[in-house]
Scaffold this active site. Structure first.
Site, PDB file in Angstrom:
ATOM      1  N   MET A 133       2.524   7.259   1.190  1.00 16.76           N
ATOM      2  CA  MET A 133       3.616   7.244   2.168  1.00 16.76           C
ATOM      3  C   MET A 133       4.116   5.808   2.355  1.00 16.76           C
ATOM      4  SD  MET A 133       2.887  10.276   4.817  1.00 16.76           S
ATOM      5  CE  MET A 133       1.707   9.449   5.829  1.00 16.76           C
ATOM      6  N   HIS A 143      -4.334   1.279  -1.375  1.00 16.75           N
ATOM      7  CA  HIS A 143      -3.438   1.936  -2.337  1.00 16.75           C
ATOM      8  C   HIS A 143      -3.558   1.231  -3.693  1.00 16.75           C
ATOM      9  CE1 HIS A 143      -1.059   2.743   1.505  1.00 16.75           C
ATOM     10  NE2 HIS A 143      -1.281   3.959   1.053  1.00 16.75           N
ATOM     11  N   GLN A 170       4.118  16.816   7.509  1.00 17.47           N
ATOM     12  CA  GLN A 170       2.683  16.667   7.799  1.00 17.47           C
ATOM     13  C   GLN A 170       2.413  15.935   9.104  1.00 17.47           C
ATOM     14  OE1 GLN A 170       2.030  14.312   4.098  1.00 17.47           O
ATOM     15  NE2 GLN A 170       0.576  13.160   5.326  1.00 17.47           N
ATOM     16  N   LYS A 184     -10.869   7.859   1.843  1.00 15.56           N
ATOM     17  CA  LYS A 184     -10.474   7.506   3.210  1.00 15.56           C
ATOM     18  C   LYS A 184     -10.008   8.758   3.950  1.00 15.56           C
ATOM     19  CE  LYS A 184      -8.277   4.960   6.479  1.00 15.56           C
ATOM     20  NZ  LYS A 184      -7.266   5.863   6.935  1.00 15.56           N
ATOM     21  N   ASP A 185      -9.280   9.617   3.213  1.00 10.47           N
ATOM     22  CA  ASP A 185      -8.835  10.908   3.755  1.00 10.47           C
ATOM     23  C   ASP A 185      -9.676  11.986   3.068  1.00 10.47           C
ATOM     24  OD1 ASP A 185      -6.268  10.051   5.296  1.00 10.47           O
ATOM     25  OD2 ASP A 185      -6.167   9.032   3.384  1.00 10.47           O
TER      26      ASP A 185
HETATM   27  P1  AMP Z   1      -1.193   7.278   2.535  1.00  7.70           P
HETATM   28  O1  AMP Z   1      -0.116   6.362   2.102  1.00  7.70           O
HETATM   29  O2  AMP Z   1      -1.877   6.855   3.789  1.00  7.70           O
HETATM   30  O3  AMP Z   1      -0.781   8.729   2.530  1.00  7.70           O
HETATM   31  O4  AMP Z   1      -2.330   7.156   1.431  1.00  7.70           O
HETATM   32  C1  AMP Z   1      -2.049   7.408   0.075  1.00  7.70           C
HETATM   33  C2  AMP Z   1      -3.358   7.522  -0.669  1.00  7.70           C
HETATM   34  O5  AMP Z   1      -4.073   6.297  -0.560  1.00  7.70           O
HETATM   35  C3  AMP Z   1      -4.278   8.619  -0.110  1.00  7.70           C
HETATM   36  O6  AMP Z   1      -4.916   9.282  -1.178  1.00  7.70           O
HETATM   37  C4  AMP Z   1      -5.248   7.834   0.725  1.00  7.70           C
HETATM   38  O7  AMP Z   1      -6.504   8.476   0.873  1.00  7.70           O
HETATM   39  C5  AMP Z   1      -5.382   6.570  -0.103  1.00  7.70           C
HETATM   40  N1  AMP Z   1      -5.874   5.467   0.735  1.00  7.70           N
HETATM   41  C6  AMP Z   1      -5.363   5.046   1.914  1.00  7.70           C
HETATM   42  N2  AMP Z   1      -6.118   4.047   2.422  1.00  7.70           N
HETATM   43  C7  AMP Z   1      -7.131   3.864   1.546  1.00  7.70           C
HETATM   44  C8  AMP Z   1      -8.262   2.989   1.514  1.00  7.70           C
HETATM   45  N3  AMP Z   1      -8.494   2.117   2.499  1.00  7.70           N
HETATM   46  N4  AMP Z   1      -9.102   3.068   0.451  1.00  7.70           N
HETATM   47  C9  AMP Z   1      -8.880   3.974  -0.541  1.00  7.70           C
HETATM   48  N5  AMP Z   1      -7.834   4.814  -0.563  1.00  7.70           N
HETATM   49  C10 AMP Z   1      -6.980   4.770   0.462  1.00  7.70           C
END
Ligand code: AMP
Length: 282
Positions: free
Chosen positions: A30, A37, A61, A151-152
């Site tokens: 996102m 990331h 979401q 993380k998720d």
């Molecule tokens: P988001 O932009 O928050 O939707 O995250 C995009 C992807 O990056 C998702 O698969 C998250 O789980 C992963 N992600 C976010 N923060 C971290 C982190 N600190 N370590 C590893 N992966 C991450």
């Protein structure tokens, strides 16, 4: 760096890779990109011929309108960040109506019990939104491998279920949590923290570390009680939930079974900013 702002742009950009039968790696995000990331992108680059990073703040979401509105969107910085990693990365940043092909609404998924635990319980509709957008993104990108952060962790299990339900030919790869030196899990939402909240937030990591240590000799209810009491006394962070669950069904665990693998999960608020984290216990 190739930037595709529509799904038809993306199809054209990826056509030569598909023709050659190259492996396409995909990292859905996102935006408001950080080194967490970056770690997914670097891994994807090392395992594929071409890597697509999507930047799309998915409205369906969010169960909280203010959270959606305040979600950071530093698009130009994100492009610079990815360009510095590798200028060959394909960035896919579609408009909502293009990606959803019309009305921006969620499908209703039968993910089963994992969707009603933790994040599912506290964010109604969240996983239907996640499933809907990932199904659309997977169909647009048609990746060989897709990378998701632990993380998720619950989301990662939901994605595995989605791929099964939608019969999608993609390998789902889980990646470890990337943390700052003080232990705070990197997150786009950390940008919204005040300096005081940012200094307080590593308490989340410390609580998880303590649970990991205590798991060797304390009962699950005792660990949960102590974590809840520690947060209750904290002046800045407000706990939403702290749970220990088996990694497969994500159901709240009350007793340890020697053959099971457990993680601790928590969500806490620093002011209006909701932070989540989790850690393996055994
Ligand atoms: P988001 O932009 O928050 O939707 O995250 C995009 C992807 O990056 C998702 O698969 C998250 O789980 C992963 N992600 C976010 N923060 C971290 C982190 N600190 N370590 C590893 N992966 C991450």
């Amino acid at each position: 760096m190739p930037l595709c702002t529509s799904t038809s742009d993306l199809t054209q950009t990826l056509a030569p890779w598909r023709k050659q039968g190259g492996k396409i790696g995909f990292v859905p995000t996102m935006g408001a990109l950080h080194d967490g990331h970056g770690s997914l992108v670097t891994r994807a680059l090392s395992e594929n011929d071409c890597v697509v990073v999507s930047i799309f703040v998915n409205p369906t979401q969010f169960n909280n309108a203010a959270d959606l509105e305040k979600y950071p969107r530093p698009f130009e910085q994100d492009l610079t960040f990815l360009n510095a990693i590798d200028p060959k990365i394909v960035v896919y940043a579609p408009e909502a109506t293009d990606l959803y092909r019309g009305e921006v609404v969620s499908k209703s998924y039968r993910f089963g019990a994992i969707a009603s635990e933790m994040e599912g319980r506290h964010r109604p509709g969240h996983f239907d939104g996640v499933g809907t957008v990932l199904n659309l993104l997977f169909r647009a990108v048609e990746p060989t491998n897709a990378y998701f952060g632990e993380k998720d962790f619950q989301q990662l299990q939901i994605v595995r279920k989605l791929v099964e339900l939608e019969n999608l030919p993609v390998n789902i790869i889980g990646c470890t949590i990337h943390r700052a030196e003080d232990g705070l899990a990197m997150s786009s939402r950390n940008r919204r923290l005040t300096p005081e909240q940012l200094a307080a937030a590593p308490f989340i990591y410390k609580t998880l570390k303590k649970a990991q240590e205590d798991f060797k000799h304390k009962s699950i209810p005792a660990i949960v009680r102590e974590a809840e009491a520690a947060f209750a006394a904290h002046p800045i962070l407000e706990l939403e939930y702290f749970e220990i669950a088996g990694i497969h069904n994500l159901k709240t665990a009350y007793r340890k079974h020697p053959s099971n693998t457990y993680r601790a999960f928590l969500a806490a608020f620093a002011g209006e900013v909701r932070l989540i984290d989790n850690m393996g216990l055994n």
